[in-house]
Design a protein around this motif. Structure first.
Motif, mmCIF file in Angstrom:
data_model
loop_
_atom_site.group_PDB
_atom_site.id
_atom_site.type_symbol
_atom_site.label_atom_id
_atom_site.label_comp_id
_atom_site.label_asym_id
_atom_site.label_seq_id
_atom_site.Cartn_x
_atom_site.Cartn_y
_atom_site.Cartn_z
ATOM 1 N N VAL A 115 0.870 -1.315 -0.049
ATOM 2 C CA VAL A 115 -0.112 -0.114 -0.058
ATOM 3 C C VAL A 115 0.977 1.131 -0.335
ATOM 4 O O VAL A 115 1.689 1.328 0.771
ATOM 5 C CB VAL A 115 -0.813 0.000 1.121
ATOM 6 C CG1 VAL A 115 -1.770 1.350 1.319
ATOM 7 C CG2 VAL A 115 -1.887 -0.982 1.075
ATOM 8 N N ARG A 153 -2.224 6.771 -1.840
ATOM 9 C CA ARG A 153 -3.415 6.198 -1.719
ATOM 10 C C ARG A 153 -3.629 5.232 -2.835
ATOM 11 O O ARG A 153 -4.863 4.959 -3.359
ATOM 12 C CB ARG A 153 -4.722 7.233 -1.519
ATOM 13 C CG ARG A 153 -4.506 8.087 -0.078
ATOM 14 C CD ARG A 153 -5.527 8.811 0.233
ATOM 15 N NE ARG A 153 -6.950 8.302 0.268
ATOM 16 C CZ ARG A 153 -7.237 7.625 1.276
ATOM 17 N NH1 ARG A 153 -6.662 7.738 2.616
ATOM 18 N NH2 ARG A 153 -8.488 6.969 1.459
ATOM 19 N N ASP A 201 -3.800 -7.922 4.949
ATOM 20 C CA ASP A 201 -3.875 -6.382 5.247
ATOM 21 C C ASP A 201 -5.602 -6.211 4.522
ATOM 22 O O ASP A 201 -5.643 -6.334 3.263
ATOM 23 C CB ASP A 201 -3.025 -5.640 4.275
ATOM 24 C CG ASP A 201 -3.163 -4.100 4.751
ATOM 25 O OD1 ASP A 201 -4.400 -3.779 4.799
ATOM 26 O OD2 ASP A 201 -2.098 -3.590 4.369
ATOM 27 N N HIS A 202 -6.410 -5.834 5.346
ATOM 28 C CA HIS A 202 -7.754 -5.808 4.804
ATOM 29 C C HIS A 202 -7.890 -4.480 3.910
ATOM 30 O O HIS A 202 -9.059 -4.405 3.226
ATOM 31 C CB HIS A 202 -8.765 -5.540 6.194
ATOM 32 C CG HIS A 202 -9.884 -6.300 5.903
ATOM 33 N ND1 HIS A 202 -10.595 -6.403 4.811
ATOM 34 C CD2 HIS A 202 -10.353 -7.115 6.793
ATOM 35 C CE1 HIS A 202 -11.660 -7.157 5.160
ATOM 36 N NE2 HIS A 202 -11.640 -7.608 6.501
ATOM 37 N N ARG A 203 -6.882 -3.744 3.627
ATOM 38 C CA ARG A 203 -6.995 -2.474 2.818
ATOM 39 C C ARG A 203 -6.729 -3.171 1.458
ATOM 40 O O ARG A 203 -7.511 -2.448 0.457
ATOM 41 C CB ARG A 203 -5.984 -1.638 3.274
ATOM 42 C CG ARG A 203 -6.304 -0.918 4.391
ATOM 43 C CD ARG A 203 -4.848 0.035 4.691
ATOM 44 N NE ARG A 203 -3.549 -0.543 4.804
ATOM 45 C CZ ARG A 203 -2.369 -0.137 4.913
ATOM 46 N NH1 ARG A 203 -2.230 0.988 5.222
ATOM 47 N NH2 ARG A 203 -1.305 -1.000 5.047
#
Length: 488
Positions: free
Chosen positions: A337, A342, A458-460
């Motif tokens: 990430v 972003r 990683d839940h993102r």
């Protein structure tokens, strides 16, 4: 006439800015060849040997074992050219010392641990026959003068020392016979012994070639405690300590023993691991899912491979091959990430990290391009990196750049775990021990080899559906290795 060249601590890569001297491999007066390792240093990434780019006679060393130096600081000076006699070498070293500005601590060779900015120089071309340890004299004792024509003996690092005012070191203490630094695996181990008043020369190391390990020091301290002996000298009153400290000298570090405990500095590899795991917990919203799988067929397939001849295939290599196949199906988990932009960056190559426990703590070597290796190639690379990790010879490049981590915590005899993701990766697969358990197989109860698999992600980068699909595919390959034939 030989030319004296200065070799500085090089940039060891991966953003490292400093290193701690663990062990000198040469003495002043030794003849070194080009690219010969001269010092072993510990960085936040690994223990590495630093080769010297010059060939000649070592005229000076900068920093004692345990000293931390920044990148670009002098390490040694080498007289390059015609072989220099002892007098020539001494004159060259003396001229370099005289050319340094007063108070230039980076220029004086052989920094003394615990002495603030006071450094001790080597002025002779050949090393002394031995490096005596020095015991502190009682207050008011008059030090005897050094022998005529000889340089002051440099105190060994095993005894705490205080630097007197004016930039000179108290001399004339009673020497104790010694033959140079004691081989110790880490500066932290040396410091632990020193702060508890333990003489390393009285220990027999259990490591290779008598190397003293942390376990050796802790065992000796426990034995002393069991016998009721004091291992730490009593501390003087605060007023006495302040009076004994020279004016302008650095404040002595506080004792590590507080309330019966021992303080261990978070530095080197341990400090780097602490920083990375703390950052992972702060930044990554992680989640874990797990599943039990019947590994009986995978174990049989491995046995058949090894029975066919050729190099033996490790179980870790088969699990790695399954991981790379699963990542090809679920590339979201082979990503990182970019917080500034972003964005989720999906990576094209799989650089597979695997957790390895060593004497120096947990390290995660990285197998480059794991997706392009077969089971034999993965087995060989795992073996090479594991051996290098246990010997403390991994390079910074072999410890960084991973995109996914495989953690086989089953070697510790445990079934499951919820590991912390190795930042900045997006996921880690955990593998527990493989043990016989009752299992329903083909409609009947049977004893099967069962393993628990867990995936922390990683839940993102993805939702539970993707993570569950990845883990289910891994479990299917473990239960039916023929599933892998589609990707081979």
């Amino acid at each position: 006439m030989a030319q004296v060249l200065e070799f500085k601590l090089p940039d060891l890569g991966e953003g490292l800015t400093e290193a701690e001297i663990v062990r000198w491999l040469v003495q002043v007066g030794d003849v070194v060849a080009v690219d010969q390792p001269v010092v072993e240093v510990e960085t936040a990434k690994a223990m590495v040997e630093v080769p010297c780019p010059y060939g000649g006679v070592v005229t000076a060393r900068f920093g004692e074992e345990g000293t931390e130096l920044p990148v670009g600081a002098p390490l040694i000076t080498v007289a390059v050219g015609a072989p220099a006699s002892g007098a020539d070498t001494a004159a060259q070293a003396g001229s370099r010392t005289a050319a340094r500005p007063a108070g230039d601590t980076a220029a004086a060779p052989e920094a003394s641990e615990g002495s603030g900015n006071v450094l001790v120089g080597y002025g002779t071309g050949a090393p002394p026959a031995r490096r005596p340890r020095v015991r502190p004299q009682p207050p008011g004792a008059t030090p005897p003068p050094p022998a005529s024509g000889s340089a002051p003996a440099a105190p060994a690092q095993d005894t705490p020392r205080a630097a007197p005012a004016g930039g000179t070191r108290a001399g004339g203490d009673t020497p104790v016979n010694g033959d140079g630094p004691v081989p110790v695996i880490s500066p932290l181990v040396r410091r632990l012994a020193r702060e508890n008043g333990l003489d390393l020369r009285e220990l027999t190391g259990s490591g290779p070639d008598g190397l003293i390990l942390r376990a050796d020091v802790e065992y000796a301290l426990r034995a002393a405690a069991a016998q009721g002996g004091r291992t730490t000298a009593p501390h003087p009153e605060p007023q006495a300590r302040a009076a004994a400290r020279p004016e302008g000298s650095a404040q002595a570090p506080a004792s590590t023993a507080v309330g019966g405990g021992t303080r261990v500095p978070l530095k080197g590899v341990r400090g780097a691991v602490a920083d990375k795991l703390s950052r992972s917990r702060r930044e990554i919203p992680d989640a874990t899912c797990w599943v039990d799988a019947d590994a009986t067929e995978l174990m049989r397939a491995r046995a058949a491979m090894n029975a066919a001849g050729g190099p033996k295939i490790s179980l870790l290599a088969l699990l790695a091959r399954i991981c790379t196949a699963a990542l090809a199906r679920y590339p979201e988990l082979n990503s990182t990430v970019d917080l500034a932009a972003r964005e989720v960056v999906r990576l094209d190559q799989v650089h597979l990290g695997f957790a390895a426990q060593t004497e120096r703590g947990l390290v995660v070597p990285v197998v480059r391009d794991a997706h392009a290796r077969d089971a034999e190639g993965l087995t060989a690379e795992f073996a090479r990196l594991t051996e290098a990790a246990r010997a403390g010879r991994l390079t910074p490049g072999e410890l960084t750049g991973g995109t996914f981590t495989l953690n086989n915590y089953g070697v510790f005899g445990v079934d499951g775990s919820t590991p912390i993701i190795n930042h900045p990766e997006a996921a880690m697969l955990g593998v527990g021990r493989i043990v016989p358990k009752p299992w329903v197989h083909e409609g009947e109860l049977a004893v099967r080899q069962v393993v628990q698999l867990s995936l922390t992600f990683d839940h993102r980068v993805c939702d539970g559906g993707t993570a569950g699909g990845f883990l289910r595919y891994v479990a299917d390959c473990v239960e039916q290795p023929a599933v892998l034939l589609r990707t081979l």
